[in-house]
Design an enzyme around this catalytic site. Sequence first.
Site, PDB file in Angstrom:
ATOM      1  N   GLU A  68       0.826  -1.201   0.000  1.00 24.49           N
ATOM      2  CA  GLU A  68       0.000   0.000   0.000  1.00 24.49           C
ATOM      3  C   GLU A  68       0.864   1.257   0.000  1.00 24.49           C
ATOM      4  O   GLU A  68       1.980   1.237   0.501  1.00 24.49           O
ATOM      5  CB  GLU A  68      -0.855   0.040   1.276  1.00 24.49           C
ATOM      6  CG  GLU A  68      -1.834  -1.103   1.356  1.00 24.49           C
ATOM      7  CD  GLU A  68      -2.590  -1.129   2.673  1.00 24.49           C
ATOM      8  OE1 GLU A  68      -2.433  -0.192   3.489  1.00 24.49           O
ATOM      9  OE2 GLU A  68      -3.340  -2.098   2.877  1.00 24.49           O
ATOM     10  N   CYS A 101       5.690  -7.760   6.815  1.00 25.46           N
ATOM     11  CA  CYS A 101       6.676  -7.333   7.808  1.00 25.46           C
ATOM     12  C   CYS A 101       6.911  -8.484   8.770  1.00 25.46           C
ATOM     13  O   CYS A 101       5.989  -9.208   9.114  1.00 25.46           O
ATOM     14  CB  CYS A 101       6.141  -6.119   8.576  1.00 25.46           C
ATOM     15  SG  CYS A 101       7.335  -5.438   9.758  1.00 25.46           S
ATOM     16  N   CYS A 113       3.057   8.358   1.918  1.00 27.36           N
ATOM     17  CA  CYS A 113       3.517   7.351   2.868  1.00 27.36           C
ATOM     18  C   CYS A 113       3.748   6.066   2.063  1.00 27.36           C
ATOM     19  O   CYS A 113       2.821   5.574   1.426  1.00 27.36           O
ATOM     20  CB  CYS A 113       2.422   7.167   3.916  1.00 27.36           C
ATOM     21  SG  CYS A 113       2.723   5.799   5.041  1.00 27.36           S
ATOM     22  N   CYS A 140      -2.524   0.895   8.316  1.00 29.92           N
ATOM     23  CA  CYS A 140      -1.611   0.311   7.357  1.00 29.92           C
ATOM     24  C   CYS A 140      -1.845  -1.196   7.255  1.00 29.92           C
ATOM     25  O   CYS A 140      -1.892  -1.890   8.259  1.00 29.92           O
ATOM     26  CB  CYS A 140      -0.194   0.583   7.828  1.00 29.92           C
ATOM     27  SG  CYS A 140       1.001  -0.252   6.855  1.00 29.92           S
ATOM     28  N   CYS A 147       4.388  -6.843  15.309  1.00 25.96           N
ATOM     29  CA  CYS A 147       3.710  -6.013  16.308  1.00 25.96           C
ATOM     30  C   CYS A 147       2.212  -6.356  16.228  1.00 25.96           C
ATOM     31  O   CYS A 147       1.609  -6.268  15.159  1.00 25.96           O
ATOM     32  CB  CYS A 147       3.934  -4.530  16.042  1.00 25.96           C
ATOM     33  SG  CYS A 147       5.691  -4.102  15.951  1.00 25.96           S
ATOM     34  N   CYS A 203      -0.573  -4.047  14.627  1.00 25.20           N
ATOM     35  CA  CYS A 203      -0.340  -3.541  13.268  1.00 25.20           C
ATOM     36  C   CYS A 203      -0.845  -4.567  12.256  1.00 25.20           C
ATOM     37  O   CYS A 203      -0.482  -5.742  12.312  1.00 25.20           O
ATOM     38  CB  CYS A 203       1.150  -3.290  13.078  1.00 25.20           C
ATOM     39  SG  CYS A 203       1.616  -2.910  11.371  1.00 25.20           S
TER      40      CYS A 203
HETATM   41  N1  SAH Z   1       7.971  -0.640  10.620  1.00 26.50           N
HETATM   42  C1  SAH Z   1       8.080   0.761  10.799  1.00 26.50           C
HETATM   43  C2  SAH Z   1       7.250   1.623   9.868  1.00 26.50           C
HETATM   44  C3  SAH Z   1       5.833   1.206   9.539  1.00 26.50           C
HETATM   45  S1  SAH Z   1       4.469   1.546  10.577  1.00 26.50           S
HETATM   46  C4  SAH Z   1       7.823   1.136  12.225  1.00 26.50           C
HETATM   47  O1  SAH Z   1       7.438   0.280  13.005  1.00 26.50           O
HETATM   48  O2  SAH Z   1       8.035   2.280  12.584  1.00 26.50           O
HETATM   49  C5  SAH Z   1       4.357   3.279  10.812  1.00 26.50           C
HETATM   50  C6  SAH Z   1       3.793   3.625  12.192  1.00 26.50           C
HETATM   51  O3  SAH Z   1       2.419   3.217  12.338  1.00 26.50           O
HETATM   52  C7  SAH Z   1       4.554   2.945  13.306  1.00 26.50           C
HETATM   53  O4  SAH Z   1       4.778   3.862  14.355  1.00 26.50           O
HETATM   54  C8  SAH Z   1       3.592   1.863  13.741  1.00 26.50           C
HETATM   55  O5  SAH Z   1       3.843   1.421  15.035  1.00 26.50           O
HETATM   56  C9  SAH Z   1       2.259   2.562  13.578  1.00 26.50           C
HETATM   57  N2  SAH Z   1       1.104   1.672  13.540  1.00 26.50           N
HETATM   58  C10 SAH Z   1       1.041   0.395  13.097  1.00 26.50           C
HETATM   59  N3  SAH Z   1      -0.199  -0.091  13.257  1.00 26.50           N
HETATM   60  C11 SAH Z   1      -0.939   0.893  13.785  1.00 26.50           C
HETATM   61  C12 SAH Z   1      -2.311   0.993  14.189  1.00 26.50           C
HETATM   62  N4  SAH Z   1      -3.145  -0.036  14.060  1.00 26.50           N
HETATM   63  N5  SAH Z   1      -2.714   2.166  14.683  1.00 26.50           N
HETATM   64  C13 SAH Z   1      -1.873   3.198  14.830  1.00 26.50           C
HETATM   65  N6  SAH Z   1      -0.585   3.177  14.474  1.00 26.50           N
HETATM   66  C14 SAH Z   1      -0.118   2.028  13.974  1.00 26.50           C
END
Ligand code: SAH
Length: 351
Positions: free
Chosen positions: A87, A107, A100, A327, A111, A114
């Site tokens: 995306e 990934c 973005c 995302c 997490c 996410c």
């Molecule tokens: N892998 C990288 C970049 C991708 S995610 C990282 O972890 O920084 C970009 C941001 O969105 C990160 O801060 C991530 O923790 C956050 N993020 C992921 N899922 C999310 C969600 N469901 N709600 C809010 N933020 C989220």
Amino acid sequence: MTSPWDLDRSDLAELVGDQPRYRLDQLWAGLYEKGLPPHQISTLPKALRAELEQTHPPALSPAARQETADGMTVKRLWELPGGARVESVLMHYPERSTVCISSQAGCAMACGFCATGQAGFERHLSVGEILEQVIVARAEAAPRRLSNIVFMGMGEPFANYDRVMTAVRRIIDDLEIGARKITVSTVGLVPQMRRFAEEGLQVGLAVSLHAANDELRTELVPINKRHPIDEVIAASRLYRENTGRRVSFEWAMIDGVNDRDTDARELATVAKAARAHVNLIPLNPTPGWPTVGTKPERIREFASQLERDGVNVTVRANRGTDIDAACGQLRANHEAKPVTLRPRRNTPIAE
Ligand code: SAH
């Protein structure tokens, strides 16, 4: 096959071979100034166009597109060669736009909150596949100027370090977007953060902290077990010292999990230690995570508490909640079969 934007200037020179020198300039102007795929560069002879279309077709095929009601946020789902999907999100402002972009399909960081992490790792993106997202966004943003690039789409940029760094340098040199307008977001891969601090670039660094004690952070961000908070803070300090740029700590606000008074106090302590800026992100709900986001009122209180403690804090505007904003969600909702949590694969992290 590689994307046309995988080819840098010397690759293109080789490809043009002993054809007249202006061919290279035409090719360069078409690809990088106009952002056209090779077959649409009308200044080139037909044969060269046909050859390039065969050998270097664009990597991104549109798979889905969603736009908010106000038209200010556009989310794209792309299919890549081999079938992986990523995306990118274009966010418009009155005078300019930000994109973005993704650095990996899927990934491996897992997490739980996410959507991309829930689905697991597929593959790294090539330099050209990263650049192509920027090229397409720049064209779609027009007449607005594409001013900012954030690596906050799918994937962990520092797990694909070399390609991401090449892409960053080429965004700066070939697309002429300033280093200070680019932000790379990491889950906190400490060795790569330290390497990044030595690159001599003024690129912004965001660190996804989400918790300021190791127990909670390991639960939310499993890689914390390998790179605990103290090391992440030290690497953030180093980045600030080397580049003069303030690191930004990302904190997704999760109801009852990391939004308590004690969390704010812990966060204030580490943010001050790293002299970091804090960015509070209202949690986007995802199908594979039961906990909900913190209510706006509590987010404001949490922000005020941080401010009172002397921390520089902003609350990120939540864009596109009427489209699949989180995302990885657009992709999840366009799978042929319902998404199940795939077992994690072990992926090498380039260190
Ligand atoms: N892998 C990288 C970049 C991708 S995610 C990282 O972890 O920084 C970009 C941001 O969105 C990160 O801060 C991530 O923790 C956050 N993020 C992921 N899922 C999310 C969600 N469901 N709600 C809010 N933020 C989220």
